[in-house]
Design a protein around this motif. Structure first.
Motif, PDB file in Angstrom:
ATOM      1  N   LEU A  89      17.872  27.641  39.505  1.00  0.00           N
ATOM      2  CA  LEU A  89      18.047  26.057  40.453  1.00  0.00           C
ATOM      3  C   LEU A  89      18.083  25.219  39.109  1.00  0.00           C
ATOM      4  O   LEU A  89      18.775  24.078  39.205  1.00  0.00           O
ATOM      5  N   ALA A  90      17.400  25.603  38.020  1.00  0.00           N
ATOM      6  CA  ALA A  90      17.396  24.435  37.059  1.00  0.00           C
ATOM      7  C   ALA A  90      18.536  24.549  35.882  1.00  0.00           C
ATOM      8  O   ALA A  90      19.075  23.805  35.151  1.00  0.00           O
ATOM      9  N   ARG A  91      19.316  25.749  35.999  1.00  0.00           N
ATOM     10  CA  ARG A  91      20.531  25.998  35.117  1.00  0.00           C
ATOM     11  C   ARG A  91      21.745  26.241  35.625  1.00  0.00           C
ATOM     12  O   ARG A  91      22.670  26.218  34.845  1.00  0.00           O
ATOM     13  N   ASP A  92      21.612  26.506  36.900  1.00  0.00           N
ATOM     14  CA  ASP A  92      22.946  27.065  37.597  1.00  0.00           C
ATOM     15  C   ASP A  92      23.402  26.018  38.472  1.00  0.00           C
ATOM     16  O   ASP A  92      22.693  25.826  39.639  1.00  0.00           O
ATOM     17  N   PHE A  93      24.748  25.573  38.544  1.00  0.00           N
ATOM     18  CA  PHE A  93      25.099  24.443  39.226  1.00  0.00           C
ATOM     19  C   PHE A  93      25.212  24.888  40.858  1.00  0.00           C
ATOM     20  O   PHE A  93      25.001  24.272  41.806  1.00  0.00           O
ATOM     21  N   ASP A  94      25.876  26.171  41.113  1.00  0.00           N
ATOM     22  CA  ASP A  94      25.796  27.000  42.573  1.00  0.00           C
ATOM     23  C   ASP A  94      24.499  26.922  42.831  1.00  0.00           C
ATOM     24  O   ASP A  94      24.495  26.751  44.218  1.00  0.00           O
ATOM     25  N   ALA A  95      23.704  27.469  42.306  1.00  0.00           N
ATOM     26  CA  ALA A  95      22.258  27.729  42.932  1.00  0.00           C
ATOM     27  C   ALA A  95      21.450  26.370  43.196  1.00  0.00           C
ATOM     28  O   ALA A  95      20.925  25.939  44.357  1.00  0.00           O
ATOM     29  N   ALA A  96      21.747  25.416  42.300  1.00  0.00           N
ATOM     30  CA  ALA A  96      21.297  23.944  42.606  1.00  0.00           C
ATOM     31  C   ALA A  96      21.879  23.374  43.607  1.00  0.00           C
ATOM     32  O   ALA A  96      21.201  22.677  44.577  1.00  0.00           O
ATOM     33  N   SER A  97      23.312  23.543  44.070  1.00  0.00           N
ATOM     34  CA  SER A  97      24.067  23.112  45.304  1.00  0.00           C
ATOM     35  C   SER A  97      23.319  23.856  46.536  1.00  0.00           C
ATOM     36  O   SER A  97      23.298  22.867  47.430  1.00  0.00           O
ATOM     37  N   LEU A  98      23.014  24.850  46.400  1.00  0.00           N
ATOM     38  CA  LEU A  98      22.351  25.667  47.814  1.00  0.00           C
ATOM     39  C   LEU A  98      20.924  24.829  48.053  1.00  0.00           C
ATOM     40  O   LEU A  98      20.657  24.508  49.026  1.00  0.00           O
ATOM     41  N   ARG A 138      37.225  34.759  28.269  1.00  0.00           N
ATOM     42  CA  ARG A 138      35.544  34.853  28.297  1.00  0.00           C
ATOM     43  C   ARG A 138      35.168  33.144  28.346  1.00  0.00           C
ATOM     44  O   ARG A 138      34.354  32.661  28.976  1.00  0.00           O
ATOM     45  N   ARG A 139      35.798  32.664  27.262  1.00  0.00           N
ATOM     46  CA  ARG A 139      35.490  31.306  27.068  1.00  0.00           C
ATOM     47  C   ARG A 139      35.799  30.367  28.046  1.00  0.00           C
ATOM     48  O   ARG A 139      35.257  29.316  28.516  1.00  0.00           O
ATOM     49  N   ALA A 140      37.001  30.703  28.833  1.00  0.00           N
ATOM     50  CA  ALA A 140      37.452  29.818  29.881  1.00  0.00           C
ATOM     51  C   ALA A 140      36.614  30.082  31.149  1.00  0.00           C
ATOM     52  O   ALA A 140      36.194  28.770  32.015  1.00  0.00           O
ATOM     53  N   SER A 141      36.099  31.382  31.343  1.00  0.00           N
ATOM     54  CA  SER A 141      35.049  31.594  32.382  1.00  0.00           C
ATOM     55  C   SER A 141      33.739  30.759  32.089  1.00  0.00           C
ATOM     56  O   SER A 141      33.307  30.176  33.197  1.00  0.00           O
ATOM     57  N   LEU A 142      33.302  30.810  30.832  1.00  0.00           N
ATOM     58  CA  LEU A 142      32.143  30.027  30.539  1.00  0.00           C
ATOM     59  C   LEU A 142      32.121  28.604  30.955  1.00  0.00           C
ATOM     60  O   LEU A 142      31.338  27.921  31.336  1.00  0.00           O
ATOM     61  N   MET A 143      33.514  27.852  30.519  1.00  0.00           N
ATOM     62  CA  MET A 143      33.736  26.585  30.838  1.00  0.00           C
ATOM     63  C   MET A 143      33.623  26.304  32.172  1.00  0.00           C
ATOM     64  O   MET A 143      33.312  25.178  32.710  1.00  0.00           O
ATOM     65  N   LEU A 144      34.253  27.115  33.066  1.00  0.00           N
ATOM     66  CA  LEU A 144      34.105  27.102  34.389  1.00  0.00           C
ATOM     67  C   LEU A 144      32.851  27.099  35.127  1.00  0.00           C
ATOM     68  O   LEU A 144      32.405  26.077  35.918  1.00  0.00           O
ATOM     69  N   GLY A 145      32.321  27.877  34.501  1.00  0.00           N
ATOM     70  CA  GLY A 145      30.780  28.000  34.864  1.00  0.00           C
ATOM     71  C   GLY A 145      29.874  26.766  34.455  1.00  0.00           C
ATOM     72  O   GLY A 145      28.717  26.358  35.033  1.00  0.00           O
ATOM     73  N   LEU A 146      30.172  25.949  33.106  1.00  0.00           N
ATOM     74  CA  LEU A 146      29.513  24.726  32.889  1.00  0.00           C
ATOM     75  C   LEU A 146      30.132  23.402  33.343  1.00  0.00           C
ATOM     76  O   LEU A 146      29.569  22.306  33.293  1.00  0.00           O
ATOM     77  N   GLY A 147      31.381  23.588  34.142  1.00  0.00           N
ATOM     78  CA  GLY A 147      31.876  22.549  34.863  1.00  0.00           C
ATOM     79  C   GLY A 147      32.805  21.606  33.969  1.00  0.00           C
ATOM     80  O   GLY A 147      33.121  20.575  34.060  1.00  0.00           O
ATOM     81  N   ARG A 148      33.187  22.459  33.000  1.00  0.00           N
ATOM     82  CA  ARG A 148      34.179  21.643  31.876  1.00  0.00           C
ATOM     83  C   ARG A 148      35.465  22.085  32.220  1.00  0.00           C
ATOM     84  O   ARG A 148      36.026  23.135  31.284  1.00  0.00           O
ATOM     85  N   LEU A 149      35.995  21.480  32.985  1.00  0.00           N
ATOM     86  CA  LEU A 149      37.400  22.029  33.713  1.00  0.00           C
ATOM     87  C   LEU A 149      38.520  21.778  32.838  1.00  0.00           C
ATOM     88  O   LEU A 149      39.495  22.547  32.723  1.00  0.00           O
TER      89      LEU A 149
END
Length: 820
Positions: free
Chosen positions: A769-778, A574-585
């Motif tokens: 759009l203010a909190r999510d990279f994927d939505a902001a990229s759209l 779960r923590r890895a999934s979270l880091m992916l979502g935050l861009g902390r690869l």
């Protein structure tokens, strides 16, 4: 003098315990316990003497000592069953029996001088003073459980956008259901105390452990046994008395000396109306029992009774307290033997031989006591002697005493359920239904609440959510009436799971937050850890990254206390999934590696970790490395589905998730294979793709068709997927499918329509759009395509803040007018 035993070395002067060259971190009282037993190893040490050695005083409960001894045994790879190092002397105390070598103290086994740096600390921070094992308000034959399977609320998915909503794999609840079976029940349905307090809210009575004079072997059972007796006596007259197990959990969580909780704090935190503090004293040849009831306001009430029999004194004092409260005393009511509480505590502490010795004594005096006979079955189940337990169950099933009493028969059925589940047998479900039917005829609300929650968990697994909700809500109400805070939290946990499966994540999070609050207050560590994990999954699905990070960070301190490897791996996943979502690869990479290194994970969790691995490789620009990971995960899912005995809709949805990631991976491969020909997708995978019907499956099919120029069919599938995601309230799915639709429309230069699709997402979740990279990229892609320079500039600034270590397309970073 330094002591060597097994592969351990203990230095009393430095207060250091070393194992194979590694210094172990352990609580001070646990170290003192081990040292005291070592120093007096030529004889057995009484419980009272050991208490004085470890605590330096006398007013310490047997429960506190049992917890310290249990931790000491665990640290030394010992337990109450094998007793290789610390032997329990029934009715007396403990004796160190392992061989010990006494050596000169000039050096440790590491070869390190006392003045030199110590060896690195072992990764054992779980052995802190807060880690005294807590009692579980649940089946005494079960330890505090970890989930039977580690798959949790968040399902790692893919799309042009990173994470899509989770699937709750309800096998998790089979582990939870074990908490609810075999719990002894209070004898009557409680009433309000409003007439006593003038309050309009429900209120409760808290009975604390009994304060004893220096206990001897003959009366050591009384601290908890009489606590249970007083609780049962007050409950019999309709008072809402908090279960003994819940009180002990709270005491353990708050690490109080002397087994005392502040009445004012209990009133503020839990709405306690009365806090009863029992005290026993010797008066010559008699026992004096005093019950002091603090009402929060005014002078406390005190009831007192004296008798040569301690149990009789406790009964009389309880009746006297009821009279002071304006209630009739209990007349002619049969009480459970208070010694059973002490025996149950021994079972929970894995002190099986001590429990067995006490039970033999009790059954010799009362051979037909059904409560003791049930306890005997609990003991054999807890000790792992399943065939012995099965034989005892069969004997009791034929006993007319059990056949004539619906409550006893139901409790026996629940023990058979425990046996059958532990033995890997599947014919236990009918026993649960029969137990519910019996308990509905009996006056046993605590038993009924637990078995209703168990049946509700079974119904959740089967996907029968309406009947599950009825059982779980009914259980919750019973727990409220019983004053069982941990039971209420358990019911909320199940109800939150139902809300999640019904597409109501906000409601689910509210229920889970309430459960987590009570689990934390009562020190129910495994339940708290699992609940926080589910909250992380839901928050990831909602793309509330900061909230998910806060929940994950809140769970992190409890990770060292979790001993089950799959549960630890689930947290890392779960923590890895979270880091992916935050861009902390980089962090995601390390967490995935750590999860894999933790051992062989259950099949379903291995699939989740493989999908994370594939997603990470895509983000790093290595689709050729992602392809084998996702292909292997898809093969494992097929094995999982083939081995299932039910329709497994959750597994089918997970398969669609893997198919979507497979298609996305193929699209990023160079050359002709990016056309999704047979060099990438096997015939079986293509067949599965054609059948896919979930949100992920529809999106995967649409991408596959779009690559082949079948744009109209692809658009139709994406619109169906958008409707399905919206109807199921799947925020993350909505983001993903919106991204696929926007890409398709922009490729056709239908910029206004793409803007409208994005607008519907923004209306649905304005903060995305203010909190999510994927939505902001759209937003950046649409503004760039529209030639909106100011909008593009703002969108790019926002995206850079959210990117972390993720790549932003270089074309999108150039002003729109500079693109040909």
């Amino acid at each position: 003098m330094i002591y060597r035993f097994s592969d351990f070395t203990l230095d009393p002067d430095s207060r250091v315990l070393v194992r194979q060259g590694v210094v172990l971190v352990l609580p001070g009282r646990v170290f003192s316990c081990i040292l005291s037993l070592l120093e007096h190893r030529k004889r057995a040490v009484s419980r009272d003497e050991l208490i004085r050695m470890v605590w330096g005083r006398d007013n310490v409960s047997d429960n506190q000592l049992a917890q310290v001894v249990l931790l000491a045994r665990r640290l030394l790879d010992d337990d109450g069953a094998s007793q290789r190092m610390i032997r329990t002397v029934p009715g007396f105390g403990f004796h160190w029996i392992a061989p010990v070598d006494c050596v000169d103290d000039s050096c440790l086994t590491t070869g390190t001088s006392k003045d030199e740096p110590m060896a690195p600390l072992a990764p054992r921070p779980e052995l802190s003073d807060r880690d005294t094992p807590v009692l579980v308000a649940s089946a005494p034959t079960e330890p505090e459980p970890t989930p039977a399977t580690p798959v949790e609320a968040s399902r790692r998915r893919s799309g042009p956008l990173l994470l899509l909503p989770g699937v709750i794999v309800m096998l998790l609840l089979i582990g939870l259901a074990a908490w609810y079976w075999n719990m002894p029940a209070p004898p009557a349905t409680p009433l309000d105390l409003d007439r006593m307090t003038g309050s309009t809210a429900r209120s409760s009575v808290w009975v604390l452990p009994v304060t004893m004079p220096v206990a001897d072997a003959a009366s050591s059972w009384a601290r908890l046994g009489l606590m249970d007796l007083v609780s049962e006596r007050l409950r019999a007259q309709g008072l809402i008395v908090v279960p003994v197990e819940s009180v002990l959990l709270l005491l353990s969580a708050r690490e109080l000396d002397g087994d005392r909780l502040d009445p004012g704090w209990l009133q503020r935190e839990f709405g306690a109306t009365l806090v009863v503090q029992p005290q026993v004293q010797r008066e010559g040849m008699l026992w004096a029992m005093a019950l002091t009831a603090n009402k929060g306001q005014g002078e406390p009430l005190t009831a007192r009774a004296v008798d040569a029999d301690l149990v009789v004194a406790a009964q009389q004092a309880s009746d006297a307290l009821l009279e002071l409260l304006g209630m009739p005393p209990v007349r002619g009511r049969r009480q459970s033997n208070p010694m059973l509480v002490s025996i149950r505590q021994a079972i929970r502490g894995a002190e099986f031989e001590a429990a067995r010795a006490s039970l033999v004594q009790l059954l010799a005096a009362q051979p037909v006591d059904p409560e003791a006979q049930l306890m005997e079955i609990e003991l054999e189940l807890a000790a792992g002697r399943l065939e012995v337990a099965a034989s005892l169950i069969d004997q009791r099933m034929a006993d007319v005493t059990f056949q004539a009493d619906p409550r006893l028969q139901a409790r026996l059925l629940l023990r058979r359920v425990t046996y059958r589940r532990r033995a890997g047998l599947e014919n236990w479900s009918e026993d649960v239904d029969q137990a519910v039917a019996l308990l509905q005829k009996a006056d046993a609300p605590q038993d009924l609440a637990r078995v209703l929650l168990s049946r509700g968990a079974r119904e959740i697994v089967a996907g029968r959510l309406d009947s599950a909700a009825l059982d779980c809500e009914r259980a919750r109400r019973l727990f409220v009436e019983l004053g069982d805070h941990v039971g209420v939290a358990d019911a909320r946990y199940n109800l939150a799971t139902i809300a999640t499966m019904r597409g109501r994540p906000a409601e689910a999070l509210e229920q889970m937050a309430a459960s987590a609050r009570d689990y934390e207050r009562f020190g129910a560590v495994s339940r708290l850890f699992s609940t926080l994990g589910l909250m992380v999954g839901l928050q990831i699905d909602l793309r509330r990254w900061d909230d998910a990070l806060a929940s994950s960070d809140r769970a992190a301190p409890y990770l060292p206390k979790i001993t089950a490897a799959p549960t630890r791996q689930a947290y890392l996943y779960r923590r890895a999934s979270l880091m992916l979502g935050l861009g902390r690869l980089v962090e995601a990479r390390n967490l995935i590696d750590e999860a894999r290194a933790a051992g062989d994970a259950p099949l379903e969790l291995s699939v989740m970790i493989a999908l994370d691995e594939a997603e990470l490789q895509l983000l790093l620009g290595h689709p050729e490395l992602a392809l084998p990971a996702v292909s292997a995960a898809l093969d494992d899912i097929e094995k999982w589905i083939a081995a299932a005995t039910d329709a497994a809709p959750i597994r089918l949805e997970l398969r669609d998730t893997a198919l979507l990631l497979l298609v996305r991976t193929a699209l990023q491969l160079p050359g002709s294979v990016s056309r999704l020909n047979d060099a990438v997708l096997t015939e079986q995978q293509l067949t599965l793709l054609q059948r896919a019907s979930s949100v992920d499956g529809l999106q995967a099919r649409a991408l596959w068709l779009s690559v082949r120029g079948r744009s109209e069919e692809a658009e139709s599938l994406l619109r169906r997927a958008l409707e399905l995601a919206d109807s199921e309230n799947q925020v993350s799915s909505l983001v993903s499918v919106t991204g696929a639709m926007v890409d398709l429309l922009l490729r056709q230069n239908r910029i206004d329509e793409a803007d409208q699709v994005l607008g519907r997402l923004m209306a649905r979740d304005p903060d995305a759009l203010a909190r999510d990279f994927d939505a902001a990229s759209l937003l950046l892609r649409v503004r760039h395509a529209a030639g909106d320079v100011d909008g593009w500039r703002r969108a790019l600034a926002q995206l850079r803040q959210l990117a972390g270590e993720r790549h932003i397309d270089s074309k999108l970073m150039q002003a729109p007018e500079s693109i040909d």
